[in-house]
Every structure is written in C-alpha cells, then in structure tokens.
Design an enzyme around this catalytic site. Structure first.
Site, PDB file in Angstrom:
ATOM      1  N   ASP A  11       5.467  -6.083 -10.041  1.00 35.33           N
ATOM      2  CA  ASP A  11       5.558  -5.448  -8.670  1.00 35.33           C
ATOM      3  C   ASP A  11       4.389  -6.063  -7.810  1.00 35.33           C
ATOM      4  O   ASP A  11       3.445  -6.363  -8.191  1.00 35.33           O
ATOM      5  CB  ASP A  11       5.416  -3.843  -8.595  1.00 35.33           C
ATOM      6  CG  ASP A  11       5.651  -3.235  -7.197  1.00 35.33           C
ATOM      7  OD1 ASP A  11       6.360  -4.151  -6.329  1.00 35.33           O
ATOM      8  OD2 ASP A  11       5.111  -2.402  -7.038  1.00 35.33           O
ATOM      9  N   SER A  12       4.345  -5.940  -6.304  1.00 33.67           N
ATOM     10  CA  SER A  12       3.496  -6.365  -5.483  1.00 33.67           C
ATOM     11  C   SER A  12       2.365  -5.268  -5.523  1.00 33.67           C
ATOM     12  O   SER A  12       1.567  -5.612  -4.941  1.00 33.67           O
ATOM     13  CB  SER A  12       4.115  -6.283  -4.366  1.00 33.67           C
ATOM     14  OG  SER A  12       5.045  -5.248  -3.891  1.00 33.67           O
ATOM     15  N   CYS A  74      10.238  -4.528  -7.426  1.00 36.73           N
ATOM     16  CA  CYS A  74      10.060  -4.453  -6.158  1.00 36.73           C
ATOM     17  C   CYS A  74      11.244  -4.969  -5.188  1.00 36.73           C
ATOM     18  O   CYS A  74      11.806  -5.962  -5.563  1.00 36.73           O
ATOM     19  CB  CYS A  74       8.775  -5.470  -5.944  1.00 36.73           C
ATOM     20  SG  CYS A  74       8.527  -5.752  -4.161  1.00 36.73           S
ATOM     21  N   ASN A  75      11.736  -4.033  -4.254  1.00 34.18           N
ATOM     22  CA  ASN A  75      12.700  -4.495  -3.540  1.00 34.18           C
ATOM     23  C   ASN A  75      12.618  -5.621  -2.709  1.00 34.18           C
ATOM     24  O   ASN A  75      13.493  -6.343  -2.658  1.00 34.18           O
ATOM     25  CB  ASN A  75      13.201  -3.174  -2.686  1.00 34.18           C
ATOM     26  CG  ASN A  75      13.941  -2.253  -3.300  1.00 34.18           C
ATOM     27  OD1 ASN A  75      15.147  -1.937  -3.472  1.00 34.18           O
ATOM     28  ND2 ASN A  75      13.017  -1.103  -3.960  1.00 34.18           N
ATOM     29  N   THR A  76      11.264  -5.647  -1.988  1.00 36.87           N
ATOM     30  CA  THR A  76      11.312  -6.832  -1.189  1.00 36.87           C
ATOM     31  C   THR A  76      11.218  -8.256  -1.776  1.00 36.87           C
ATOM     32  O   THR A  76      11.878  -9.185  -1.285  1.00 36.87           O
ATOM     33  CB  THR A  76       9.939  -6.827  -0.523  1.00 36.87           C
ATOM     34  OG1 THR A  76       9.754  -5.153   0.181  1.00 36.87           O
ATOM     35  CG2 THR A  76       9.710  -7.681   0.722  1.00 36.87           C
ATOM     36  N   GLU A 153       0.542   4.529  -0.162  1.00 37.03           N
ATOM     37  CA  GLU A 153      -0.544   3.744  -0.679  1.00 37.03           C
ATOM     38  C   GLU A 153      -1.855   4.434  -0.394  1.00 37.03           C
ATOM     39  O   GLU A 153      -2.882   4.674  -1.171  1.00 37.03           O
ATOM     40  CB  GLU A 153      -0.606   2.472  -0.051  1.00 37.03           C
ATOM     41  CG  GLU A 153       0.463   1.503  -0.623  1.00 37.03           C
ATOM     42  CD  GLU A 153      -0.023   0.799  -1.664  1.00 37.03           C
ATOM     43  OE1 GLU A 153      -1.251   0.678  -2.120  1.00 37.03           O
ATOM     44  OE2 GLU A 153       0.945   0.329  -2.594  1.00 37.03           O
ATOM     45  N   CYS A 185      12.888   1.373  -1.615  1.00 32.27           N
ATOM     46  CA  CYS A 185      11.640   0.478  -1.811  1.00 32.27           C
ATOM     47  C   CYS A 185      11.129   1.367  -3.157  1.00 32.27           C
ATOM     48  O   CYS A 185      11.184   2.463  -3.159  1.00 32.27           O
ATOM     49  CB  CYS A 185      10.830   0.714  -0.619  1.00 32.27           C
ATOM     50  SG  CYS A 185       8.977   0.406  -0.741  1.00 32.27           S
ATOM     51  N   THR A 186      10.270   0.732  -3.954  1.00 33.65           N
ATOM     52  CA  THR A 186      10.054   1.371  -5.250  1.00 33.65           C
ATOM     53  C   THR A 186       8.671   2.489  -4.816  1.00 33.65           C
ATOM     54  O   THR A 186       8.609   3.258  -5.823  1.00 33.65           O
ATOM     55  CB  THR A 186       9.583   0.370  -6.490  1.00 33.65           C
ATOM     56  OG1 THR A 186       8.408  -0.461  -5.590  1.00 33.65           O
ATOM     57  CG2 THR A 186      10.821  -0.421  -6.786  1.00 33.65           C
ATOM     58  N   HIS A 187       8.178   2.352  -3.758  1.00 29.63           N
ATOM     59  CA  HIS A 187       7.199   3.368  -3.359  1.00 29.63           C
ATOM     60  C   HIS A 187       7.840   4.664  -3.200  1.00 29.63           C
ATOM     61  O   HIS A 187       7.150   5.767  -3.192  1.00 29.63           O
ATOM     62  CB  HIS A 187       6.400   2.874  -2.274  1.00 29.63           C
ATOM     63  CG  HIS A 187       5.411   2.009  -2.219  1.00 29.63           C
ATOM     64  ND1 HIS A 187       5.691   0.633  -2.650  1.00 29.63           N
ATOM     65  CD2 HIS A 187       4.007   1.953  -2.350  1.00 29.63           C
ATOM     66  CE1 HIS A 187       4.624  -0.042  -2.666  1.00 29.63           C
ATOM     67  NE2 HIS A 187       3.546   0.665  -2.555  1.00 29.63           N
TER      68      HIS A 187
END
Lengths: 278, 278
Positions: A11-12, A74-76, A153, A185-187
């Site tokens: 992931d980012s 990560c979706n993006t 974040e 979005c994984t967040h």
C-alpha cells in the site's frame, strides 16, 4: 501439494493494513510480506501515470522476493496500475476494486450504489465499470472524498472532525437514495464508528474491500493450487519506506497483537517531486 | 411483474447472429430488436475512437426505441465502446467479452488460454483483463486473425481456405500449449466445422461468447426484474443498414426458421470514409 512462498501485499500508506488484518484472519497459515511505501506515496493527488509507474516498480520488487501472489491493497494504485501490472507480470495480481464492487452489486436492493474514494480512483471510473460488470442494471454515484484520508492519517478517525467531513460528503449520497455505500479507499474502514453516527438510522449498507479482497485471495490460491504453509506458524514480515512512526500508530490501533517491528527499506524508485504532481 | 419491452441487440455485421440465435434459444419469450449496421461497420480495421463513436450512436438509437437492455453482439465494438457506453447510458448494457472470458477461465485446466480475435480487440487487451479478473492465475495468449472474418463473410467458412487459415493462426496456440481457445469474434463460431478439423485430436476446448452472453442476459433480466413477455409469442424485428443480401445469406445458414424480412434503415451517423481508417 502446498506452496510455502509468501503473499506480497503493498500500500501507499497505512490504509492497506485493513486488508492485511483480514488476510491474517482469513488465511492464518499463509506467510505475508507487507510493504508500506510511505516514502513514495504521500497522500497527495498524483497523475495516474506516476502512480502506475510506482505501482509497477513495487510489484517488480515483490515479485523479485519470490512472492506467489501480489495484492495491491490500495484503491488508487489498483485503479491506476492493475491493468498495466497484469499485462507486464505473470504472477497473479489482485486489486481491491473488483471485490468491493462485486459485493456492492450483490448487496443493493434498490440498484443504487454510491462510492466514496480519492479523486484519482473516481477519475478512473474503475468502480463504475466493475459494479456494472457485476450487474449492469445498477446505477453508480461516485464522490471524491480525499479529505477523509488526511483525517485518518492525522489520527482523527473517531472525532467530531470526521463526523463533520462525512456529513458533508454523504449529503448527496443520502439525497440520491443509495442503499449501499462502498468505502473505495482502504483508509476509510478506520472511519466506521464515525460513519455509523452519520448514517444513523438510514438504511444504508456499508461495504469495504478488505474482507472481500481477502476472500478473493483465498479463492484464487485455492483454484490455482497455491495454498501453502498449512500447520506451520505463519510469518509476517513488514517493510516500510519512510516514517515508521506513522505506520506504527495505525498498526497499533488496528491489530490486537503487536505487528513485528518494521524493517526500514529504501525502494529503488526515483523520489517524485511534489511540484510535479498536478 | 414483467417487462414487455424488447431487448436490443446490434452488431457491425453478420457475426452477431450467432448471439441472436442463442438469445432466441435461451429466452424464447423475449421480444428482440436486432440491428445489423452493415453500412457503417464494413470489416476493415478502424481506429478505436471511431468504433466507439459508432457504438455510442447505435446504442443511443436503440435506447430511443424503448429497449430494456442492449447487447453489443460484437467483440470489436465491445472492446472499444462498452466502457464509454456504460458511462453515458443508464440502460443496462452487456458486451460479449466478459462472458466468454469467464467461461474460459473456468474451463482451463492447465491455466493457458488463447484468444483469437480482430486486431482491434487484441490491441484493447480487454480479453486479457477480463480473463485475469476471473482468475489472475491464468496466462493469456492473444492472436489477431482478421482474415477469418473475410472468410466467413465470403461464405467460405467450411472450406479448405478456412482450414488453411486456421492451421496458420493456431500453430502458435498449439505450440504454446493452450488447453482452451476463445473465439473472440462473433463471426468465428461459424467456423466450428473447420476448427474441429484443424484441432483434430488435440485436447483444446473451444469457447465462444454466444452461449455465455445469452446466459448472462438471462441472469441480468432476472436479477433486475426485467424478464418479460411470458406466454406471448415473442416478436423478432430485424433492422439492417447497408446490403440486406449479405445479411440474409448468413441468416439462412444459421437459423432453421427463416428470419423476418429485414427492414432497411438509414442510421443517422455520418458515413465514415475508408481513407480515414488507419
């Protein structure tokens, strides 16, 4: 027959940990190599092409570490890089968009699915296509909500700041009459308590990709006879580029058991100047 | 509850009749409006953008005729236009690529699937992506075989000319070890007898999209409560732009019962000059 090579997951940022958590739960016997590239993926919008190059670079790295399957958690990065990655690499690669999209297409009763995501994921229209591929009779409303990533974040996922931002983002979703909301979005799964407060008594089902992606990986390992490590205590190795404290903060919140101390790595990709991101 | 509106089906040429045949077989109670756009889709390679515009124009026309679902019964048009069409129209739209891809991913035992198609379909890589979406552990070999379309259009599907062309195209497929071959163009099912001669005793399973696409349409109608016309004698209406004789020749070969006489139509799209096709 079993295949003891690890699954690679990357992931980012910290969002991919929601996918890792589900993978550990559903596939406890599998070794996992988790890579969080915090150095190259600060959460600013980047051109698709740049995200694609970074994604290909990381998959190249993971494939070189003898992983048997790679998850783009990560979706993006899935939106920008999954197709290019599947054209380039022979190793099976799983993204997080199709599993969540299929779950949403199955869940909706009134045929109206809303998706909240980063701007990059929305622009790619990958959710719309994956949902309509699962059922072309479903209507899709996409909404970009990049500020939610900052909130997570910053450690503010369960605060009034999160409630206010979600109320704002979801006003259109409620007005449109969606009965299913995809966390694209994984967040965002980290915002579940705030989401429940904002949704209140409305009949809106929330779908995230973490659980469905892990289920997908399990099925793919099975079909391709790649399941492994039965019996042995599975090993989790964590590699982090960039700030390990940011990673540890979210990891501590999500996992009951402490994660292994991350190994700091330097990834051989050119750092991208923020000035170039438009 | 039932929905008596017709299903719209269109193709660039005569290949879509293989899909129509299966739709009539699997959904005998549904009215169908079949449009063969022979005027705008002569079988020459066209730029993707041009095929996309033509596809969107025809779907606009069919949607205006109160169809409840539209089938793009052509691989090249599905590859170029399905995504754009789903972004533009609310009506459910079904392409022929994903159904065949899913059938192939399920059929293969050794994980090697070959796809023969037009050059446009190959360039789009849509088969590779749809097969890997169904199972990312499958390897895909794509081969362009545009000359097979001419052979079918010339009425030579079951001749030595077809056998020679297929032997040539399939040499790489056999050498690579594919155990599954996707007919990635709706013309190709008309080549089945020649295919069987060329494949001989090799263990290669042949998958085409006609049967799986019709099954997909049936499921989509069902899930979205669009099934209709139960009991009533279903009506088939055929619209043809361009040369009706070319259409009638293939229709006579495929269908036991004669099709209704086609209505000649003039489609409000600008004819595209061949000089512009590169």
């Amino acid at each position: 027959m079993s295949d003891s090579r690890p699954i690679g997951v990357f992931d980012s940022g910290v969002g991919g940990l929601t996918v890792l958590l589900e993978l550990r739960r559903q596939l406890p016997a599998e070794d996992v190599l988790y890579l969080a590239d915090l150095a190259h993926f600060p959460d600013v919008p980047r051109p698709q092409q740049q995200v694609r190059e970074l994604t290909l670079g990381i998959i190249d790295l993971l494939a070189g570490m003898d992983t048997k399957l790679v998850v783009i958690a990560c979706n993006t990065a899935s939106a920008a890089g999954l197709h290019a990655a599947r054209e380039r690499f022979e190793i099976p690669i799983v993204g997080v968009i199709a599993p969540g999209a299929q779950a949403a297409a199955t869940a909706t009763r009134n045929g109206r699915v809303a998706v909240i995501s980063t701007a990059g994921t929305l622009a790619s229209q990958e959710y719309l296509h994956a949902i309509k591929e699962a059922n072309p009779g479903v209507s899709v409303l996409g909404k970009a909500a990049p500020e939610l990533v900052d909130i997570v974040e910053d450690g503010d996922a369960d605060t009034a700041r999160a409630d206010a931002a979600l109320s704002d983002v979801l006003a259109d979703v409620f007005a449109w009459g969606a009965d299913t909301l995809v966390l694209g979005c994984t967040h965002y799964p980290l915002l579940r308590p705030a989401l429940q407060r904002v949704i209140g008594r409305r009949r809106v089902r929330v779908v995230d990709s973490a659980e469905t992606t892990a289920a997908r990986v399990r099925r793919i390992l099975d079909v391709n006879r790649l399941t492994g490590g039965a019996g042995a205590g599975a090993v989790l190795e964590v590699l982090v580029s960039g700030d390990p404290d940011r990673f540890a903060m979210t990891a501590d919140r999500l996992f009951e058991e402490p994660l292994p101390a991350p190994t700091a790595i330097s990834i051989g990709l050119p750092p991208v100047s923020l000035a170039a991101a438009t």
